[in-house]
Design an enzyme around this catalytic site. Structure first.
Site, mmCIF file in Angstrom:
data_model
loop_
_atom_site.group_PDB
_atom_site.id
_atom_site.type_symbol
_atom_site.label_atom_id
_atom_site.label_comp_id
_atom_site.label_asym_id
_atom_site.label_seq_id
_atom_site.Cartn_x
_atom_site.Cartn_y
_atom_site.Cartn_z
ATOM 1 N N ASN A 9 8.522 -0.404 7.883
ATOM 2 C CA ASN A 9 8.136 0.909 7.363
ATOM 3 C C ASN A 9 6.697 1.148 7.816
ATOM 4 O OD1 ASN A 9 7.415 3.141 5.868
ATOM 5 N ND2 ASN A 9 7.516 2.116 3.872
ATOM 6 N N LYS A 11 4.917 3.713 7.557
ATOM 7 C CA LYS A 11 4.162 4.631 6.687
ATOM 8 C C LYS A 11 3.411 5.655 7.561
ATOM 9 C CE LYS A 11 4.143 1.092 3.213
ATOM 10 N NZ LYS A 11 3.581 0.553 2.003
ATOM 11 N N HIS A 94 10.837 5.660 -2.003
ATOM 12 C CA HIS A 94 9.748 4.689 -1.875
ATOM 13 C C HIS A 94 8.731 4.945 -2.991
ATOM 14 C CE1 HIS A 94 6.249 2.554 -0.415
ATOM 15 N NE2 HIS A 94 7.093 1.828 0.302
ATOM 16 N N GLU A 96 5.626 5.016 -3.047
ATOM 17 C CA GLU A 96 4.530 5.930 -2.691
ATOM 18 C C GLU A 96 4.986 7.379 -2.788
ATOM 19 O OE1 GLU A 96 3.575 3.983 1.019
ATOM 20 O OE2 GLU A 96 2.847 2.268 -0.136
ATOM 21 N N GLU A 166 11.299 -3.262 -4.528
ATOM 22 C CA GLU A 166 9.893 -3.319 -4.152
ATOM 23 C C GLU A 166 9.026 -3.203 -5.403
ATOM 24 O OE1 GLU A 166 9.344 -2.201 0.231
ATOM 25 O OE2 GLU A 166 9.090 -0.386 -0.940
ATOM 26 N N GLY A 172 1.404 -3.620 -0.485
ATOM 27 C CA GLY A 172 0.109 -3.438 0.161
ATOM 28 C C GLY A 172 -1.040 -4.136 -0.553
ATOM 29 N N SER A 211 4.379 -6.885 0.487
ATOM 30 C CA SER A 211 3.539 -7.911 1.098
ATOM 31 C C SER A 211 4.332 -9.066 1.725
ATOM 32 C CB SER A 211 2.516 -8.449 0.087
ATOM 33 O OG SER A 211 1.664 -7.400 -0.343
HETATM 34 P P1 PGA Z 1 3.789 -3.830 2.404
HETATM 35 O O1 PGA Z 1 4.665 -2.529 2.128
HETATM 36 O O2 PGA Z 1 4.652 -4.781 3.184
HETATM 37 O O3 PGA Z 1 2.608 -3.349 3.168
HETATM 38 O O4 PGA Z 1 3.412 -4.388 1.055
HETATM 39 C C1 PGA Z 1 6.041 -2.612 1.845
HETATM 40 C C2 PGA Z 1 6.586 -1.232 1.605
HETATM 41 O O5 PGA Z 1 5.880 -0.393 1.031
HETATM 42 O O6 PGA Z 1 7.724 -0.923 1.998
#
Ligand code: PGA
Length: 249
Positions: A9, A11, A94, A96, A166, A172, A211
């Site tokens: 992803n 982003k 997601h 976010e 998640e 992140g 992460s």
């Molecule tokens: P990350 O993000 O691996 O940077 O923690 C995962 C995600 O948001 O899908």
């Protein structure tokens, strides 16, 4: 046997140049394996990515999809548009999107249905915040997130969908759920589906995200109910992303 799946992803990262070079580096390091691999790129780079991936087994996805079919919805991208770029997957819900852009459980369910209408596999993200975890609400939050989609789409829809667990506190942040913490929730999700339809539950791919890095992927992917990962930051580096993919094999 469920196939493992590793999805990047990106982003809101990248450029035309980066899309071409990152896709090229991932493809050049791919070996034919028993796991699937995909990248979910920003909408505006779908065309570049689709060209770069043609004829390879790196698949393409989007990071969201509109909750409507077409019409006066300024700024939105429909599932039919994504289909024109050969998107296999569309991430929906997601965290976010849920927290910064107000995507509610109901709108996530509508996005899920829109993707499926175009034979795009939705990757439905669910997960709790740190506060919810500390208040013992992890399972109830996930229940609500899943129930909204089950109510709109029905259990049969999960024959052609992927779930990504998640935990918001792990995205992140560099904090990963331990293998056991993640497995506990994945098992919960699978058992929940099994109550309605054991066959669908046993085939459902449930990815872990938050992460995931080359050094923790193997342990996570070895857990009984973890079928791969949704990878944010670490998917922006071809070498690291490929190592995660190899851990899925
Ligand atoms: P990350 O993000 O691996 O940077 O923690 C995962 C995600 O948001 O899908």
């Amino acid at each position: 046997m469920r196939r493992k799946l590793v999805v990047g992803n990106w982003k809101m990262n990248g450029s035309k140049e980066m899309t071409a070079s990152l896709c090229k580096s991932i493809i050049s390091g791919l070996t034919q394996t028993g796991a699937d691999i995909a990248v979910c790129v920003p909408y505006v780079y779908l065309s570049d990515a689709a060209n770069a991936l043609k004829g390879t087994h790196l698949q393409l996805g989007s990071q969201n999809v509109a909750d409507q079919t077409s019409g006066a919805y300024t700024g939105e991208i429909s599932a039919a548009m994504l289909k024109e770029f050969d998107c296999t997957y569309a991430i929906v819900g997601h965290s976010e999107r849920r927290s910064y852009y107000g995507d509610s459980n109901e709108s996530v369910a509508a996005r899920f249905c829109q993707a499926q209408k175009q034979d795009i596999l939705p990757i439905l993200c669910v997960g709790e915040t740190l506060e919810q975890r500390e208040n013992d609400q992890t399972f109830s939050v996930i229940d609500e997130q899943l129930d909204a989609v089950l109510a709109a789409a029905g259990i049969e829809a999960f024959k052609s969908a992927v779930i990504a667990y998640e935990p918001v506190w792990a995205i992140g942040t560099g904090k990963t759920a331990s293998d056991e913490q993640a497995q506990e929730v994945h098992k919960y999700i699978r058992e929940r589906f099994a109550k309605q339809n054991p066959e669908i539950a046993s085939q459902l791919q449930i990815l872990y995200g938050g992460s995931v890095k080359a050094d923790n992927a193997k342990g996570l992917f070895a857990m009984a109910d973890i079928d791969g990962g949704l990878i944010g930051g670490a998917s922006l580096d071809a070498e690291g992303f490929l190592k995660i993919y190899q851990a899925a094999n």
